[in-house]
Design an enzyme around this catalytic site. Structure first.
Site, PDB file in Angstrom:
ATOM      1  N   ASN A  61       2.971   6.055  -4.829  1.00 22.14           N
ATOM      2  CA  ASN A  61       3.374   4.814  -4.413  1.00 22.14           C
ATOM      3  C   ASN A  61       2.470   3.977  -3.219  1.00 22.14           C
ATOM      4  OD1 ASN A  61       5.044   2.823  -3.344  1.00 22.14           O
ATOM      5  ND2 ASN A  61       6.939   3.811  -3.402  1.00 22.14           N
ATOM      6  N   ASP A  62       2.466   4.616  -1.943  1.00 19.09           N
ATOM      7  CA  ASP A  62       1.769   4.128  -0.907  1.00 19.09           C
ATOM      8  C   ASP A  62       0.330   3.976  -1.311  1.00 19.09           C
ATOM      9  OD1 ASP A  62       4.209   4.073   0.551  1.00 19.09           O
ATOM     10  OD2 ASP A  62       4.138   5.894   1.508  1.00 19.09           O
ATOM     11  N   VAL A  63      -0.211   4.894  -1.887  1.00 20.58           N
ATOM     12  CA  VAL A  63      -1.631   4.910  -2.226  1.00 20.58           C
ATOM     13  C   VAL A  63      -2.208   3.670  -3.105  1.00 20.58           C
ATOM     14  CG1 VAL A  63      -2.034   7.332  -1.403  1.00 20.58           C
ATOM     15  CG2 VAL A  63      -1.711   6.460  -3.986  1.00 20.58           C
TER      16      VAL A  63
END
Lengths: 463, 92
Positions: free
Chosen positions: A389-391
């Site tokens: 997600n964040d990456v």
């Protein structure tokens, strides 16, 4: 045996340690390199046993047998997903050993038969005790968080920084006492107790997402503790081996910080990670999410020439890596180029995702670093994001003050089509919405990673 | 003072060697690097052996013994788990 001979054996061991680490610069030579390291340790231990100071072997033998059995059992049984816990635990044992060895050396120095304690000795003893104890307790807390024996969320309270500073000052002051009066053994243990408390206080405010940094940092600390013990004993092999490990841990700490665009100070005092903002981003997703199915993704693959798989920790949690490998094999048998894009913080420790994929027999040449894969996304037909997600959040590229802005990301949004396999639209560790999910070229495949991949494999076989 | 300078020389040079080599290790092998260097930091075992075997007092022997257990867990476990991981890295 003469000290010259023993020191010569230490030189051979030090050379082999360096040679062994050099072997780790390539997967082909790495197994051999690790064996050189083990051989170096064997030589160093064997030479030490010839030292005339050693009068009895029974305790040594018992200790080695107990420690060896525990170590071997842990090494043989541990699941690859649990590797961060194991490394944290081992770091802790190394730090603990340094505390005990420096303490014993201080007790021996107080005896009339031994030479007077020098300043080098006492300063090193204090350093060894403090660094070792912080490593020991810090690692145990890190282990407990990763093993979910305690909550992975940051634990913060008012006055925390002041308390930490006071405890740190107290342990350094007690260390100073030892330097002034080496016969004072009690202050050593009080100092160690204070450092033990400090280790706990340092790690409890650190959230789950920052664990890779703290494990790398504790790795460095365990090396520095060993090096300090080397100064205590005037032993070169401890100094060499300890500083190699210290250097390694510091480099990894720096790499992890860079991968998250955070400073070490921010990791220690920021308390980020694990705080999830509920309901964030519903408005940016509203009406723009396109969801997809196994059949539709299989059709996309039918016309694809190049597919990049982006594994996140969600994939590892779902134990989907073997299914992913099977799917990649099918795609490759149809002439599709498949590669894996690995973000530096994709796992729970540096390089963790690579190990998890290697375990699933994905060849290491297919695992591409972020800097190498990013320029290829605009020639990629399908980017398949599994549990990450964040990456892959494009917000990181924008210049705002969000929690991940400036963090280097995988540019999956530049691929022709992005398929995101995820259970829901819930945010990742950073607690923010991800505009990738509502982008024009993104299809959301809502399912658990393993289920989704197994369905995809079935759909590919049918089609 | 002489011995301190000699020891510091060894320390500083070893740190530089460490930085040079470890910077060349690819990210793919960073987990084995950590567990392997972990095993190497178990070199404290040598100090532990001296404390456990020298029999100065009962207390130092006990401290040494416990340190031998801790450090051996680190050494044996570290090298074995690294070997286990590295043997999984394969080519096509």
């Amino acid at each position: 045996m003469s000290p010259t001979f023993i020191n010569f054996a230490y030189l051979v061991a030090a050379t082999l340690f360096i040679w062994g680490l050099k072997g780790l610069t390539h997967p082909r030579t790495a197994v051999q390199g690790n064996r050189y390291g083990a051989l170096a340790m064997f030589i160093a231990v064997a030479a030490t046993l010839l030292d005339q100071q050693i009068l009895s072997f029974e305790w040594i033998l018992l200790g080695v047998v107990i420690g060896g059995l525990i170590g071997a059992a842990l090494a043989a049984k541990i699941a690859m997903t649990d590797m961060p816990q194991l490394v944290a635990l081992f770091n802790g044992f190394g730090g603990g050993a340094s505390v005990l060895v420096a303490g014993a050396a201080l007790l021996e120095a107080g005896m009339p038969t031994t030479a007077a304690a020098t300043n080098t000795f006492t300063v090193a003893t204090a350093a060894s005790g403090i660094i070792g104890a912080v490593t020991f307790s810090g690692s145990i807390i890190a282990f407990a968080k990763l093993q979910e024996l305690m909550s992975g969320n940051p634990i913060m309270f008012p006055g925390q920084k002041i308390l930490n500073a006071l405890v740190a000052l107290a342990s350094v002051a007690l260390g100073g006492w030892i330097v002034v009066d080496p016969a004072a053994v009690e202050p050593y243990w009080v100092m160690t107790a204070a450092a033990f408390l400090l280790g706990i206080l340092i790690v409890i405010p650190i959230g789950g997402a920052d664990m890779p940094v703290i494990i790398a940092f504790l790795n460095a600390a365990s090396g520095l503790a060993a090096a300090a013990t080397g100064f205590v004993l005037g032993n070169n092999i401890l100094i060499v081996a300890g500083s190699l490990v210290g250097a390694s841990g510091l480099i990894l700490t720096q790499i992890m910080c860079k991968a998250m665009n955070r400073s070490l100070g921010n990791v220690f005092f920021g308390g980020v990670g694990g705080t999830v903002v509920v309901g964030a981003g519903n408005e940016i997703y509203e009406g723009k999410i396109k969801s997809t199915s196994a059949e539709e993704v299989a059709m996309l693959f039918d016309v694809a020439k190049r597919v990049v798989i982006v594994p996140g920790y969600g994939m590892a949690v779902a134990q989907a890596q073997h299914a992913v490998r099977d799917m990649a094999n099918i795609l490759e048998s149809r002439g599709i180029e498949v590669e894996y894009a690995i973000h530096p913080v994709a796992g729970r420790m540096p390089g963790h995702m690579n190990v998890l994929l290697a375990e699933a027999e994905v060849p290491y040449e297919k695992l591409k670093e972020m800097v190498h894969i990013n320029p290829t996304f605009d020639q990629t037909d399908v980017a398949l994001v599994i549990g990450a997600n964040d990456v892959v959040n494009p917000l990181a590229r924008e210049d705002n003050s969000g929690p991940i802005s400036g963090m280097p990301i995988l540019d999956v949004d530049k691929a022709r089509t992005v398929v995101v396999i995820k259970r829901s639209l819930s945010p990742g560790f950073a607690g923010i919405a991800n505009p990738l999910f509502s982008a024009d070229n993104t299809l959301m495949y809502f399912a658990s990673a393993k289920e989704a991949i197994l369905d995809l494999v079935a759909a590919l076989k049918e089609g | 003072m002489e011995t301190l300078v000699a020891a510091l020389t060894v320390f500083v040079l070893a740190v530089f060697v460490g930085f040079e080599i470890i910077n060349k290790i690819p990210p793919t092998l960073h987990t084995p690097l950590m567990s392997g260097s972990n095993a190497i930091s178990g070199v404290t075992l040598i100090g532990a052996l001296l404390s456990a075997g020298a029999q100065h007092t009962e207390l130092t022997t006990w401290l040494g013994f416990t340190a031998v257990v801790f450090a051996t867990v680190n050494v044996v476990g570290g090298f074995m788990v690294t070997n286990r991981m590295l043997s999984m890295f394969r080519r096509k």
